[in-house]
Design an enzyme around this catalytic site. Structure first.
Site, PDB file in Angstrom:
ATOM      1  N   CYS A  58       6.848  -4.454  16.071  1.00 39.48           N
ATOM      2  CA  CYS A  58       6.452  -3.565  17.172  1.00 39.48           C
ATOM      3  C   CYS A  58       5.044  -3.975  17.632  1.00 39.48           C
ATOM      4  O   CYS A  58       4.180  -4.265  16.793  1.00 39.48           O
ATOM      5  CB  CYS A  58       6.443  -2.110  16.707  1.00 39.48           C
ATOM      6  SG  CYS A  58       8.059  -1.595  16.097  1.00 39.48           S
ATOM      7  N   CYS A  77       1.817  -2.291  16.060  1.00 42.67           N
ATOM      8  CA  CYS A  77       1.768  -1.974  14.631  1.00 42.67           C
ATOM      9  C   CYS A  77       1.182  -3.104  13.788  1.00 42.67           C
ATOM     10  O   CYS A  77       1.575  -4.264  13.928  1.00 42.67           O
ATOM     11  CB  CYS A  77       3.174  -1.646  14.137  1.00 42.67           C
ATOM     12  SG  CYS A  77       3.263  -1.396  12.350  1.00 42.67           S
ATOM     13  N   CYS A  89       2.882   8.609   1.437  1.00 47.33           N
ATOM     14  CA  CYS A  89       3.561   7.678   2.336  1.00 47.33           C
ATOM     15  C   CYS A  89       3.798   6.375   1.593  1.00 47.33           C
ATOM     16  O   CYS A  89       2.853   5.777   1.081  1.00 47.33           O
ATOM     17  CB  CYS A  89       2.674   7.452   3.561  1.00 47.33           C
ATOM     18  SG  CYS A  89       3.360   6.237   4.691  1.00 47.33           S
ATOM     19  N   CYS A 139      -5.513   4.275   6.527  1.00 50.42           N
ATOM     20  CA  CYS A 139      -4.156   3.795   6.295  1.00 50.42           C
ATOM     21  C   CYS A 139      -4.092   2.277   6.248  1.00 50.42           C
ATOM     22  O   CYS A 139      -3.069   1.729   5.891  1.00 50.42           O
ATOM     23  CB  CYS A 139      -3.227   4.284   7.390  1.00 50.42           C
ATOM     24  SG  CYS A 139      -3.620   5.925   7.935  1.00 50.42           S
ATOM     25  N   CYS A 162       6.681  -6.502   7.861  1.00 51.81           N
ATOM     26  CA  CYS A 162       7.832  -5.917   8.553  1.00 51.81           C
ATOM     27  C   CYS A 162       8.360  -6.910   9.588  1.00 51.81           C
ATOM     28  O   CYS A 162       7.578  -7.523  10.316  1.00 51.81           O
ATOM     29  CB  CYS A 162       7.425  -4.615   9.240  1.00 51.81           C
ATOM     30  SG  CYS A 162       8.827  -3.819  10.062  1.00 51.81           S
ATOM     31  N   GLU A 179       0.816  -1.210   0.000  1.00 47.46           N
ATOM     32  CA  GLU A 179       0.000   0.000   0.000  1.00 47.46           C
ATOM     33  C   GLU A 179       0.846   1.254   0.000  1.00 47.46           C
ATOM     34  O   GLU A 179       1.946   1.265   0.548  1.00 47.46           O
ATOM     35  CB  GLU A 179      -0.838   0.054   1.285  1.00 47.46           C
ATOM     36  CG  GLU A 179      -1.950  -0.935   1.343  1.00 47.46           C
ATOM     37  CD  GLU A 179      -2.680  -0.875   2.677  1.00 47.46           C
ATOM     38  OE1 GLU A 179      -3.827  -1.309   2.732  1.00 47.46           O
ATOM     39  OE2 GLU A 179      -2.095  -0.386   3.657  1.00 47.46           O
TER      40      GLU A 179
HETATM   41  N1  SAH Z   1       9.353   1.004  10.283  1.00 48.89           N
HETATM   42  C1  SAH Z   1       9.567   2.393  10.344  1.00 48.89           C
HETATM   43  C2  SAH Z   1       8.684   3.180   9.387  1.00 48.89           C
HETATM   44  C3  SAH Z   1       7.270   2.723   9.248  1.00 48.89           C
HETATM   45  S1  SAH Z   1       6.255   2.939  10.674  1.00 48.89           S
HETATM   46  C4  SAH Z   1       9.409   2.910  11.768  1.00 48.89           C
HETATM   47  O1  SAH Z   1       8.934   2.157  12.617  1.00 48.89           O
HETATM   48  O2  SAH Z   1       9.771   4.052  11.993  1.00 48.89           O
HETATM   49  C5  SAH Z   1       6.021   4.711  10.684  1.00 48.89           C
HETATM   50  C6  SAH Z   1       5.601   5.263  12.014  1.00 48.89           C
HETATM   51  O3  SAH Z   1       4.259   4.848  12.333  1.00 48.89           O
HETATM   52  C7  SAH Z   1       6.480   4.795  13.162  1.00 48.89           C
HETATM   53  O4  SAH Z   1       6.831   5.871  13.990  1.00 48.89           O
HETATM   54  C8  SAH Z   1       5.572   3.820  13.883  1.00 48.89           C
HETATM   55  O5  SAH Z   1       5.921   3.724  15.243  1.00 48.89           O
HETATM   56  C9  SAH Z   1       4.213   4.442  13.692  1.00 48.89           C
HETATM   57  N2  SAH Z   1       3.091   3.535  13.907  1.00 48.89           N
HETATM   58  C10 SAH Z   1       3.008   2.229  13.558  1.00 48.89           C
HETATM   59  N3  SAH Z   1       1.807   1.730  13.921  1.00 48.89           N
HETATM   60  C11 SAH Z   1       1.102   2.741  14.500  1.00 48.89           C
HETATM   61  C12 SAH Z   1      -0.202   2.861  15.065  1.00 48.89           C
HETATM   62  N4  SAH Z   1      -1.061   1.845  15.085  1.00 48.89           N
HETATM   63  N5  SAH Z   1      -0.561   4.055  15.564  1.00 48.89           N
HETATM   64  C13 SAH Z   1       0.272   5.104  15.517  1.00 48.89           C
HETATM   65  N6  SAH Z   1       1.500   5.064  14.991  1.00 48.89           N
HETATM   66  C14 SAH Z   1       1.920   3.890  14.491  1.00 48.89           C
HETATM   67 FE1  SF4 Z   2       7.879  -2.294  11.392  1.00 46.07          FE
HETATM   68 FE2  SF4 Z   2       7.669  -1.386  13.888  1.00 46.07          FE
HETATM   69 FE3  SF4 Z   2       7.781   0.346  11.826  1.00 46.07          FE
HETATM   70 FE4  SF4 Z   2       5.616  -1.246  12.218  1.00 46.07          FE
HETATM   71  S1  SF4 Z   2       6.348   0.402  13.567  1.00 46.07           S
HETATM   72  S2  SF4 Z   2       6.609  -0.820  10.305  1.00 46.07           S
HETATM   73  S3  SF4 Z   2       6.561  -3.125  12.998  1.00 46.07           S
HETATM   74  S4  SF4 Z   2       9.373  -1.057  12.516  1.00 46.07           S
END
Ligand code: SAH
Ligand code: SF4
Length: 347
Positions: free
Chosen positions: A114, A117, A103, A336, A110, A90
């Protein structure tokens, strides 16, 4: 068949020549691919039909196909692209006043996992290729109404960008290149969950892109609960971010996804103040955007606004620059999908 978006300019020019075309026609083909972003050889109107046919027999223009376009609140558009091997990915267009932010994703899924996420829920399926990353920009650009352009690019979709630098760096080069898509490097931000060695490599890239670091917590034990695969200690991540500032003169943005009772307590704010220190940076607080399955399974909650405000005040009183990402329509409608969109500094 190989997609031309995966080829270097030199390879495209050579292919055109091999097929009997002139060098200027090779350059015209490149312009059709990158400047005009056509999705079909037939649209290359100043290229002789015979050459177009010969190219089409050897190459595809793009590797991805638009599978679905979802219009969400506030003009946000989510695009689902089908990849040649049946996977999909996406990207999301977010108009906001004069700005239009795109974006993009770097991986299918991934590996970082996390806890909060959606992208990390099922691990990683594969890296995207450079062409597949750039094509998200080409395809999204084609979806814009006349007169609008993509003004900002955030690499904050699915995946961990630092774990796919081999594809990301050439893709960004193409997106930045005036003969490619031509987007200023200052308008491009890459977000990472913190890989110091790869951040060094990213820092060595020319031009200088913006860097965002998803920190979430300054305490290692707590951070490992949120980012279970994190191997680098927080102090190494901060040191790499500081070196980035030293090398590039660009402020780093720290992102903190706030989860009620988990990392939004006064002691969590205090730890951030102590750890981030005095070097210029901005902390972007992102109240968690609930993902239903995760909320139910892990008991995670988005903090109430007053807790977010108190956290922000604590950081500000500690001398940090803070922005808070307020929920927008796009979030509420879960536009998203798996992508977690964060337009930096958008309050
Ligand atoms: N993997 C990278 C980039 C993609 S995630 C990273 O983690 O930075 C981009 C941002 O979205 C990150 O700061 C992540 O912590 C945040 N994010 C992911 N899932 C989320 C959610 N459910 N609510 C709010 N922010 C979220
Ligand atoms: Fe990957 Fe964590 Fe970024 Fe989600 S927030 S895309 S799991 S690194």
């Amino acid at each position: 068949m190989r997609a031309l978006t995966e080829s270097t300019d030199a390879a495209v020019l050579a292919a055109v020549q091999e097929l009997g075309g002139q060098p200027f026609q090779g350059r015209q083909v490149l312009q059709w691919i990158w400047k005009h972003g056509v999705g079909d050889f037939a649209a290359m109107t100043n290229v002789p039909a015979r050459l177009r046919t010969a190219l089409a027999e050897r190459f595809t223009l793009r590797g991805t196909k638009v599978q679905k376009v979802d219009d969400a609140d506030c003009g946000t558009k989510k695009l689902l692209l089908a990849l040649p091997d049946g996977e999909s990915v996406e990207c999301v267009l977010i108009p906001d006043g004069d700005r239009t932010t795109l974006c993009v994703s770097t991986q299918v899924g991934c590996p970082v996992a996390c806890v909060f996420c959606a992208s990390g829920m099922f691990g990683v399926r594969r890296n995207l290729t450079a062409g597949e990353i750039v094509e998200q920009v080409l395809v999204a650009r084609g979806e814009l109404p006349p007169g609008r352009a993509i003004t900002n690019l955030v690499v904050m979709g699915m995946g961990e960008p630092m774990l796919n630098l081999d594809a990301l760096l050439p893709a960004l080069q193409r997106i930045h290149d005036p003969n490619g898509i031509g987007m200023g490097a200052r308008r491009i931000t890459v977000s990472t969950s913190g890989y110091p060695r790869q951040m060094e490599r990213f820092a060595a890239a020319d031009p200088s892109y913006n860097l965002a670091v998803s920190l979430h917590a300054a305490d290692d034990t707590l951070r490992r609960q949120l980012v279970p695969t994190a191997v680098a200690p927080v102090r190494d991540i901060i040191a790499a971010a500081h070196r980035y500032f030293g090398q590039k003169g660009r402020e780093v943005t720290y992102e903190v996804v706030l989860l009620e009772g988990r990392n939004d307590r006064p002691e969590d704010a205090e730890a951030l103040v102590e750890t981030i220190g005095a070097l210029p940076s901005t902390v972007n607080l992102i109240p968690w955007n609930p993902v239903e399955e995760i909320a139910a399974a892990k008991g995670l909650r988005r903090p109430r606004p007053e807790r977010v405000d108190a956290f922000a005040d604590f950081l500000r009183n500690g001398g940090l620059k803070v922005t808070v990402r307020r929920q927008r329509g796009a979030d509420r409608s879960a536009a998203c999908g798996q992508l977690r969109l964060r337009t930096l500094g958008a309050n």
